[in-house]
Scaffold this active site. Structure first.
Site, PDB file in Angstrom:
ATOM      1  CD  GLU A 137       2.681  -1.344   3.271  1.00  0.00           C
ATOM      2  OE1 GLU A 137       1.947  -0.630   2.538  1.00  0.00           O
ATOM      3  OE2 GLU A 137       2.689  -2.581   3.210  1.00  0.00           O
TER       4      GLU A 137
ATOM      5  CB  CYS B 199      -0.906   0.008   1.230  1.00  0.00           C
ATOM      6  SG  CYS B 199      -2.249  -1.174   1.197  1.00  0.00           S
TER       7      CYS B 199
END
Length: 849
Positions: free
Chosen positions: A435, A433
């Site tokens: 990170e 996502c």
């Protein structure tokens, strides 16, 4: 003029895209059957050698599929956009869904009767042998109870592989798989027989050699298949393509790439084989423009048009990857999400601008393909060229929800603060996502758990109880708070307890993966597994982290500020009155507002009739069809919220007072700093812990789409939210509450401490397309991004779409099969999302300048 526009995709790309859009996802059985056979055949071997034999069996026997028109080949499944099953991680949920997976709400897959029978036979071997079984045996009952009550979940790696990694594509492009085998052979000769870990290291090295020889054979099988198809092909152009594909697969990835076509084929084989080895998602290409560009620059025989088509074909292949999850997890990851994050731009390891020609070609590919994958991202820093950011904003304006944008000025120091060297931090990429991590040097365990901060708030207000069950420690409940400090004391106590349980659950799953499913193929492409002689699951990476993510931060901040202001400062209600109102859901039936807030009305017949009368009174000149659309719009938007039952006027008044309280997202320090404080309580507690691989826990604040699913576990809150409504996503303000424009909203989000949330933060904004139109729109938009990043925001991403289009797509999905939207840290086709998730996207504030 700064607008450039985008060229048109080739006919090949259009046809390959249609194959993806038209595909019906299937569950296939070949990998599960082959893996089970390999485990049975090698029961006497150590875990690492058994895994090597599993990989060998699969690479040597998985069906070889070349799809019509492909220039880059390699497939995980026979059918497009389908999935295999990995029973070594978990299996029982699949069997339970044999008859329902095709018809479930989120991410349905077809399972034929033949496939179901083959899987059923394979599954007979697995009771008690999976990583899930082992992880569960390590967990305490208190931890399991916390998960059962919706405080957190570790289902991601509990049921599947880990993924969430970027490997050293550049190394393989340079030396090939044969070069890896040579490195390992040399490492074996240097082993010290007096080392107590000698045996384990030798077995790891032998496992790598077995895996990589099988991987070379996998590519050669594709070469043979391409030659076979070429002999049958009557079209001379396609025949020559197939012959060249055969040559490519004969050379790479066994040896290093010598041109850009070979580099693209190498990239895809690596990526494809990683998916086959385990069921981990978020296996991310990382800085594609950095490791691929040297092969484009050196390839003097390739035209720009053909090079672009090759990149486009890689984008198509990334959309061929799919994954099935259990029914509950599918709702949390709605949209067939696989999170293959590909990042361009940013800085070099020396701190210079890294933008190159391929960076722009990646944007062009995204515009050509217009599909959810890759999860396309850009890095922005003070040295980012304006042209690059303008071009990225043009891609955003297409309405695909990409690229997501990341701030080097926050992420690099945040990683350094976790012990990452400056050069490695400058080289960061994005995983899954949102990170950040140092590529091919990190086992980050990002997305390790979803943590429901709003649920901990609810438990705190009830003295550690959920309903009448004492789940957390006994602390003061809200009726006994005498100041807001009493709340913070209780909140800290509850947070300490539930974060401890979270860590226990994550570490249990972590240990289970290290003991039962080490991954030799993956490990040899991550530093310094070969140097340390151990798999990535056992701590072979240079950097080791565990990253659980929180959601419900804005809900918690708004709720705490509402208590502070309305109970203790303005005395508009007593703590007891507020507690009673929350217990009664402000007088509404539980679930009433959650369904009417964005999509499906739960009003009764009389209430719907009242809405119709009001619309006719307001818009009497509309025809019957227009009146019907306006009624649907009001029901969908939540404007026609159900009336509270009679006899609860005080509850209604309390809710009106709470909803009038200033909210996070409007650049109000008094509110924003409360949200910051609540988020820090979680983040600081998480970072106290370490994991079994010798690394640190680090917090993130991002939801995937779990803010919708796990909102159903949260009772009414003091911000006026009714029971079971969706929670705010990531660090975004609550839906519809950021009413003072995009800059004010961004300023609020920037006040959170993004440096401590080094596992990533996620900020969604939605813009009207008209706001971004023309040169001025692009300039205003890019200026807002730079302003937000100057204030030390970490990440931002955008939906650019009219609400009316989304509502129409709900009613007429067949008209919008290629409508792609940003969900959370990923994009998805809007029409395949669960309705609750669609409603959540519709309800987000539409911003304009």
């Amino acid at each position: 003029m700064i607008e450039k526009g985008f060229s048109n995709p080739t006919d090949r790309v259009i046809k390959l895209k249609s194959m993806i859009i038209d595909a019906k996802p299937y569950v296939e059985s070949e990998r599960a059957v082959l893996a089970t056979e390999a485990y049975k055949e090698n029961e006497g071997l150590s875990p690492i050698l058994r895994r090597a034999k599993v990989v060998e069996k699969i690479f040597n026997n998985l069906p070889i599929t070349i799809r019509d028109g492909e220039l880059v080949v390699g497939a995980i499944t026979k059918n497009p956009r389908s999935t295999e099953i990995c029973p070594e991680f978990s299996y029982d949920w699949v069997e339970k869904e044999f008859d329902t997976m095709e018809h479930r709400v989120a991410d349905p897959f077809i399972i034929t009767k033949e496939t179901a029978q083959e899987l059923h036979e394979a599954f007979k071997y697995w009771p008690g042998k999976t990583t899930s079984d082992l992880a569960s045996s390590y967990m305490s009952q208190e931890t399991k109870d916390s998960m059962a009550k919706g405080v957190f979940t570790v289902g991601n790696y509990f049921y599947g592989g880990v993924g969430h990694v970027t490997v050293d594509y550049g190394k393989i492009l340079e030396i090939g798989f044969r070069g890896v085998i040579k490195q390992v052979a040399e490492a074996i000769t240097k082993l010290d027989r007096m080392d107590p870990n000698y045996i384990k290291k030798e077995q790891f090295y032998n496992a790598v050699i077995i895996s990589y020889n099988a991987a070379i054979n996998f590519a050669h099988r594709y070469a043979a298949k391409a030659n076979e198809l070429a002999q049958q092909e009557s079209n001379p152009t396609r025949k020559n393509e197939l012959l060249q594909i055969a040559k490519n697969c004969s050379r790479v990835p066994e040896h290093g790439a010598t041109n850009f076509w070979e580099a693209c084929q190498t990239f895809w084989f690596i990526h494809c084989m990683l998916q086959i080895e385990s069921s981990g998602h978020s296996i991310s290409p990382g800085r594609f423009d950095q490791y691929m560009y040297p092969y484009l620059a050196a390839d003097k025989g390739i035209s720009k048009e053909f090079a672009q088509e090759l990149v486009d074909c890689c984008w198509i292949k990334l959309n061929d990857v799919n994954k099935t999850r259990d029914e509950v997890s599918a709702q949390a990851f709605a949209g067939y999400a696989v999170f293959q994050n590909l990042c361009v731009g940013g800085q070099t390891e020396d701190g210079l601008d890294a933008t190159n020609e391929l960076s722009y070609m990646c944007m062009e590919a995204t515009a050509h393909v217009r599909l959810p994958q890759p999860s396309f991202s850009i890095r922005v820093w003070q040295g980012t060229p304006d042209e690059f950011l303008y071009r990225a904003c043009e891609v955003v304006r297409l309405g695909l929800g990409v690229p997501a944008m990341y701030n080097d000025e926050v992420i690099i120091p945040a990683l350094q603060n976790r012990g990452v060297s400056l050069r490695d931090a400058r080289d960061y990429c994005i995983i899954g996502c949102v990170e950040p991590q140092a590529p091919h040097r990190t086992e980050g365990w990002h997305d390790a758990a979803f943590f429901n901060v709003a649920k901990v708030l609810e438990i705190t207000l009830n003295g550690g109880k959920v309903n009448d069950t004492q789940l957390g420690p006994v602390t003061k409940d809200m009726a006994n708070f005498r100041s807001i400090d009493d709340f913070y004391t209780a909140f800290q106590t509850q947070m300490e307890y539930f974060v401890h349980n979270l860590v226990e659950a994550c570490n249990s799953v972590d240990i289970a993966h290290g003991e039962r499913c080490p991954l030799p193929f993956l490990s040899a492409m991550v530093d310094d597994c070969i140097g340390r002689g151990k798999s990535i699951q056992e701590g072979g990476a240079i950097y080791n982290f565990t990253g659980p993510q929180a959601f419900g931060v804005a809900d918690t901040g708004d709720s705490v500020y509402a208590i502070q202001k309305q109970v203790f400062e303005d005395h508009k209600m007593s703590a007891q009155e507020l507690k009673d109102a929350l217990s009664a859901n402000f007088g509404y039936p539980v679930g009433a507002q959650s369904e009417s807030s964005a999509g499906k009305s739960s009003l009764n017949e009389q209430e719907i009739y009242d809405v119709v009368k009001r619309v006719i009174a307001q818009h009497g000149s509309l025809d019957a069809s227009a009146i019907k659309d306006e009624v649907y719009r009001q029901l969908s938007s939540g404007e026609a919220a159900p009336s509270a039952p009679a006899g609860n006027n005080r509850y209604q008044e309390i809710r009106r007072i709470l909803e009038s309280t200033p909210c996070f997202g409007n650049d109000i320090d008094a509110v924003d700093l409360v949200a910051r404080r609540c988020a820090l309580v979680y983040c600081k507690e998480v970072e106290k812990y370490t994991n079994p691989r010798g690394g640190q826990f680090q917090a993130g604040i991002y939801p995937v789409s779990a803010n919708v699913l796990f909102g159903k576990d949260v009772a009414a809150l003091p911000d006026g939210r009714l029971s079971r409504e969706p929670l705010a996503d990531g660090v975004s303000p609550r839906q519809g509450k950021d009413s003072l424009g995009p800059t004010a909203a961004a300023n609020s989000v920037a006040k959170l401490d993004h440096f401590i949330a080094s596992n990533g933060t996620l900020y969604n904004q939605k813009f009207l397309p008209s706001a971004l139109a023309g040169d001025n729109g692009l300039k205003n938009f890019s200026g807002m991004v730079r302003g937000y990043f100057d204030k030390k925001g970490m990440h931002v991403q955008f939906n650019v779409v009219n609400r009316d289009i989304l509502i129409d797509a709900q009613k007429n999905p067949e008209k919008y099969r290629d409508l792609v939207v940003r969900v959370a840290g990923y994009s998805a086709q809007f029409v395949v999302l669960a309705k609750d998730v669609q409603d959540d996207i519709i309800s987000r504030t539409e911003q304009t300048f």
